[in-house]
Design a protein around this motif. Structure first.
Motif, PDB file in Angstrom:
ATOM      1  N   GLN A 144     -41.387 -48.072  16.465  1.00 22.26           N
ATOM      2  CA  GLN A 144     -40.142 -47.584  17.004  1.00 22.26           C
ATOM      3  C   GLN A 144     -40.350 -45.864  17.049  1.00 22.26           C
ATOM      4  OE1 GLN A 144     -37.355 -48.433  13.810  1.00 22.26           O
ATOM      5  NE2 GLN A 144     -37.121 -50.487  14.380  1.00 22.26           N
ATOM      6  N   VAL A 145     -39.214 -45.498  17.760  1.00 25.96           N
ATOM      7  CA  VAL A 145     -39.241 -43.928  17.872  1.00 25.96           C
ATOM      8  C   VAL A 145     -37.813 -43.402  17.660  1.00 25.96           C
ATOM      9  CG1 VAL A 145     -41.022 -44.057  19.779  1.00 25.96           C
ATOM     10  CG2 VAL A 145     -38.724 -44.257  20.366  1.00 25.96           C
ATOM     11  N   GLN A 146     -37.722 -42.245  17.464  1.00 27.94           N
ATOM     12  CA  GLN A 146     -36.530 -41.548  17.026  1.00 27.94           C
ATOM     13  C   GLN A 146     -35.839 -41.283  18.553  1.00 27.94           C
ATOM     14  OE1 GLN A 146     -39.062 -40.211  15.278  1.00 27.94           O
ATOM     15  NE2 GLN A 146     -38.762 -42.256  13.856  1.00 27.94           N
ATOM     16  N   LEU A 147     -34.457 -41.739  18.695  1.00 25.72           N
ATOM     17  CA  LEU A 147     -33.788 -41.306  19.906  1.00 25.72           C
ATOM     18  C   LEU A 147     -32.530 -40.542  19.510  1.00 25.72           C
ATOM     19  CD1 LEU A 147     -33.787 -44.837  21.806  1.00 25.72           C
ATOM     20  CD2 LEU A 147     -35.512 -42.798  22.131  1.00 25.72           C
ATOM     21  N   VAL A 148     -32.265 -39.464  20.247  1.00 22.02           N
ATOM     22  CA  VAL A 148     -31.075 -38.752  19.925  1.00 22.02           C
ATOM     23  C   VAL A 148     -30.475 -38.501  21.104  1.00 22.02           C
ATOM     24  CG1 VAL A 148     -30.222 -36.329  19.058  1.00 22.02           C
ATOM     25  CG2 VAL A 148     -32.280 -37.520  18.208  1.00 22.02           C
ATOM     26  N   GLU A 149     -29.160 -38.656  21.316  1.00 16.01           N
ATOM     27  CA  GLU A 149     -28.023 -38.615  22.340  1.00 16.01           C
ATOM     28  C   GLU A 149     -27.324 -37.469  22.225  1.00 16.01           C
ATOM     29  OE1 GLU A 149     -27.671 -43.224  21.266  1.00 16.01           O
ATOM     30  OE2 GLU A 149     -27.577 -41.494  20.135  1.00 16.01           O
ATOM     31  N   SER A 150     -26.645 -36.986  23.319  1.00 15.14           N
ATOM     32  CA  SER A 150     -25.772 -35.789  23.349  1.00 15.14           C
ATOM     33  C   SER A 150     -25.012 -35.995  24.650  1.00 15.14           C
ATOM     34  CB  SER A 150     -26.336 -34.599  23.053  1.00 15.14           C
ATOM     35  OG  SER A 150     -27.181 -34.463  24.313  1.00 15.14           O
ATOM     36  N   GLY A 151     -23.880 -35.505  24.665  1.00 16.30           N
ATOM     37  CA  GLY A 151     -22.958 -35.250  25.775  1.00 16.30           C
ATOM     38  C   GLY A 151     -21.644 -36.024  25.632  1.00 16.30           C
ATOM     39  N   GLY A 152     -21.500 -36.753  24.796  1.00 14.60           N
ATOM     40  CA  GLY A 152     -20.196 -37.595  24.990  1.00 14.60           C
ATOM     41  C   GLY A 152     -19.100 -36.761  24.794  1.00 14.60           C
ATOM     42  N   GLY A 153     -17.968 -37.234  24.738  1.00 17.36           N
ATOM     43  CA  GLY A 153     -16.776 -36.317  24.570  1.00 17.36           C
ATOM     44  C   GLY A 153     -15.417 -37.243  25.164  1.00 17.36           C
ATOM     45  N   LEU A 154     -14.237 -36.216  25.402  1.00 12.81           N
ATOM     46  CA  LEU A 154     -12.889 -36.706  25.682  1.00 12.81           C
ATOM     47  C   LEU A 154     -12.683 -36.131  27.381  1.00 12.81           C
ATOM     48  CD1 LEU A 154     -10.305 -38.220  25.284  1.00 12.81           C
ATOM     49  CD2 LEU A 154      -9.467 -35.945  24.412  1.00 12.81           C
ATOM     50  N   VAL A 155     -12.428 -37.313  28.150  1.00 12.41           N
ATOM     51  CA  VAL A 155     -12.095 -36.935  29.446  1.00 12.41           C
ATOM     52  C   VAL A 155     -11.025 -37.682  30.008  1.00 12.41           C
ATOM     53  CG1 VAL A 155     -13.945 -38.594  30.355  1.00 12.41           C
ATOM     54  CG2 VAL A 155     -13.283 -36.360  31.554  1.00 12.41           C
ATOM     55  N   GLN A 156     -10.315 -37.307  30.886  1.00 11.51           N
ATOM     56  CA  GLN A 156      -9.246 -37.880  31.772  1.00 11.51           C
ATOM     57  C   GLN A 156      -9.802 -38.799  32.709  1.00 11.51           C
ATOM     58  OE1 GLN A 156      -6.420 -35.039  33.263  1.00 11.51           O
ATOM     59  NE2 GLN A 156      -5.012 -35.093  31.319  1.00 11.51           N
ATOM     60  N   ALA A 157      -9.023 -39.998  32.851  1.00 12.42           N
ATOM     61  CA  ALA A 157      -9.391 -41.063  34.033  1.00 12.42           C
ATOM     62  C   ALA A 157      -9.641 -40.122  35.467  1.00 12.42           C
ATOM     63  CB  ALA A 157      -8.537 -41.847  34.166  1.00 12.42           C
ATOM     64  N   GLY A 158     -10.994 -40.728  35.780  1.00 14.20           N
ATOM     65  CA  GLY A 158     -11.184 -39.844  37.188  1.00 14.20           C
ATOM     66  C   GLY A 158     -12.327 -38.703  36.833  1.00 14.20           C
ATOM     67  N   GLY A 159     -12.468 -38.227  35.567  1.00 19.21           N
ATOM     68  CA  GLY A 159     -13.479 -37.195  35.395  1.00 19.21           C
ATOM     69  C   GLY A 159     -14.731 -37.643  34.863  1.00 19.21           C
ATOM     70  N   SER A 160     -15.810 -36.757  34.832  1.00 20.81           N
ATOM     71  CA  SER A 160     -16.959 -37.167  34.655  1.00 20.81           C
ATOM     72  C   SER A 160     -17.646 -36.573  33.360  1.00 20.81           C
ATOM     73  CB  SER A 160     -17.943 -36.307  35.813  1.00 20.81           C
ATOM     74  OG  SER A 160     -17.543 -36.719  36.996  1.00 20.81           O
ATOM     75  N   LEU A 161     -18.719 -37.127  33.009  1.00 16.77           N
ATOM     76  CA  LEU A 161     -19.425 -36.845  31.599  1.00 16.77           C
ATOM     77  C   LEU A 161     -20.927 -37.061  31.787  1.00 16.77           C
ATOM     78  CD1 LEU A 161     -17.264 -38.267  28.714  1.00 16.77           C
ATOM     79  CD2 LEU A 161     -17.560 -35.664  29.241  1.00 16.77           C
ATOM     80  N   SER A 162     -21.515 -36.331  31.344  1.00 12.99           N
ATOM     81  CA  SER A 162     -23.129 -36.606  31.552  1.00 12.99           C
ATOM     82  C   SER A 162     -23.766 -36.804  29.993  1.00 12.99           C
ATOM     83  CB  SER A 162     -23.706 -35.351  32.075  1.00 12.99           C
ATOM     84  OG  SER A 162     -25.124 -35.631  32.405  1.00 12.99           O
ATOM     85  N   LEU A 163     -24.687 -37.864  29.831  1.00 12.71           N
ATOM     86  CA  LEU A 163     -25.082 -38.270  28.629  1.00 12.71           C
ATOM     87  C   LEU A 163     -26.673 -37.983  28.699  1.00 12.71           C
ATOM     88  CD1 LEU A 163     -23.520 -41.503  27.569  1.00 12.71           C
ATOM     89  CD2 LEU A 163     -22.797 -39.241  27.317  1.00 12.71           C
ATOM     90  N   SER A 164     -27.186 -37.408  27.581  1.00  5.65           N
ATOM     91  CA  SER A 164     -28.701 -37.270  27.443  1.00  5.65           C
ATOM     92  C   SER A 164     -29.257 -37.861  26.251  1.00  5.65           C
ATOM     93  CB  SER A 164     -28.865 -35.582  27.425  1.00  5.65           C
ATOM     94  OG  SER A 164     -28.343 -35.041  28.409  1.00  5.65           O
TER      95      SER A 164
END
Length: 130
Positions: free
Chosen positions: A1-21
């Motif tokens: 196993q390896v350690q995985l760290v996510e970032s980039g979530g949040g709150l957005v209105q419908a039709g908007g964009s987000l990017s996760l890493s």
């Protein structure tokens, strides 16, 4: 196993964009496939998108095709998910996943099943308001 760290979530209105890493760290390792799953309250964790490093093939669940794009860097063990035209039904905790054992190459749709992945991030929340 390896350690995985996510970032980039949040709150957005419908039709908007987000990017996760997602970045992998820890001991020296190699991955066969990395990708994203999501889990809404009261529901099972489901496949969203993955990238298999050999050949660079990408796979998406039907509901996100044309709206989400997965990319990454095999040498750095990083994976990204660009999410456009977000809908309220995309609301969920998003989890980064990695296969370090080759199970995603077992055939069929192994790349889309939770048991094929041995490493998971802690999850990042994506909330899309209507």
């Amino acid at each position: 196993q390896v350690q995985l760290v996510e970032s980039g979530g949040g709150l957005v209105q419908a039709g908007g964009s987000l990017s996760l890493s997602c970045a992998g760290s820890g001991r020296t390792f190699s991955t066969y496939t990395m990708g994203w799953f999501r889990q809404a309250p009261g529901k099972q964790r489901e496949f969203v998108a993955v990238i298999r490093w050999s050949g660079g093939n990408t796979y998406y669940t039907d509901s996100v095709k044309g709206r989400f794009t997965i990319s990454g860097n095999n040498a750095e063990n990083t994976v990204f998910l660009q999410m456009n035209s977000l809908k309220p039904e995309d609301t969920a905790a998003y989890y980064c996943a990695a296969d370090t054992r080759g199970r995603t190459y077992a055939g069929g749709i192994a790349y889309s099943t939770v048991p094929s992945y041995d490493s998971w991030g802690q999850g990042t929340q994506v909330t899309v308001s209507s």
